[in-house]
Write an enzyme that holds these catalytic residues in place. Structure first.
Site, PDB file in Angstrom:
ATOM      1  N   CYS A   7       0.681 -14.953 -13.936  1.00 36.21           N
ATOM      2  CA  CYS A   7       0.692 -14.864 -15.457  1.00 36.21           C
ATOM      3  C   CYS A   7      -0.540 -14.373 -15.915  1.00 36.21           C
ATOM      4  O   CYS A   7      -0.749 -14.003 -17.211  1.00 36.21           O
ATOM      5  CB  CYS A   7       1.080 -16.086 -16.055  1.00 36.21           C
ATOM      6  SG  CYS A   7       2.594 -16.690 -15.612  1.00 36.21           S
ATOM      7  N   GLU A  32       0.871  -1.045  -0.077  1.00 37.03           N
ATOM      8  CA  GLU A  32      -0.122  -0.028   0.020  1.00 37.03           C
ATOM      9  C   GLU A  32       0.912   1.247   0.055  1.00 37.03           C
ATOM     10  O   GLU A  32       1.979   1.293   0.713  1.00 37.03           O
ATOM     11  CB  GLU A  32      -1.012   0.052   1.285  1.00 37.03           C
ATOM     12  CG  GLU A  32      -2.043  -1.066   1.136  1.00 37.03           C
ATOM     13  CD  GLU A  32      -3.067  -0.983   2.251  1.00 37.03           C
ATOM     14  OE1 GLU A  32      -2.796   0.184   3.007  1.00 37.03           O
ATOM     15  OE2 GLU A  32      -3.818  -1.897   2.301  1.00 37.03           O
TER      16      GLU A  32
END
Length: 186
Positions: free
Chosen positions: A62, A36
């Site tokens: 992926c 964050e």
């Protein structure tokens, strides 16, 4: 985020789409410097996108870029945005180094410990960006050449008709049928 931002900037420039029309930026990298704030917020700032542009990170190995493309295309189809940018930038070296350090620190490395770390060894350094937009924003037919093979279309299939598509055939007209009886003939 710098590699993702460079790829995003190149995609915006090559597309001809106004930065102010980009309503969503998604960051799909596996490797991140921190959790964050969203890495997309840094890329958003580096690209100088509008304040109304929604941002989010999505990390799914992926499939991350493809998942983000599907989300952005859905937002375009729903009329929520006119254009969206998907970026990803991976830097493999720190992950490789940490993985190798962990593997070498094991007292008795085995097949299971290698298998648990194997995916971390398959990542490579690269950056990519995909800009999706509604057909009305597209400056023309998809570009061809080194960066866009002719068999790829840069617009979501639901917003751009296939080239040279024949018009759809009208549905067949229903034919009247004789009433049917549920039993033996009278």
């Amino acid at each position: 985020p710098e590699g993702a931002a460079r790829a995003g900037d190149q995609a915006i420039i090559e597309s001809g789409v106004d930065r102010g029309k980009i309503g969503c930026l998604s960051h799909a990298s596996v490797c991140r410097d921190f959790l964050e704030p969203a890495t997309a917020s840094l890329v958003h700032e580096q690209l100088g996108l509008a304040e109304h542009c929604a941002i989010f990170d999505l990390s799914n190995a992926c499939l991350g870029v493809l998942n983000c493309m599907a989300k952005v295309a859905t937002m375009i189809d729903a009329g929520q945005i006119e254009a969206g940018l998907v970026v990803s930038g991976e830097i493999a070296e720190p992950l490789h180094e940490a993985t190798m350090t962990a593997l070498l620190a094991e007292r008795q490395p085995n097949k299971r410990s290698l298998k648990n770390q194997f995916a971390s060894l398959t990542i490579r350094s690269a950056a990519v960006a995909v800009l999706l937009c509604h057909q009305r924003l597209a400056p023309g037919p998809p570009p061809t050449g080194r960066n866009a093979p002719p068999h790829l279309h840069r617009h979501h299939p639901s917003t751009a008709p296939p080239p040279h598509a024949p018009p759809p055939e009208p549905p067949p007209t229903p034919q009247p049928q004789a009433p049917r009886h549920a039993g033996p003939p009278p």
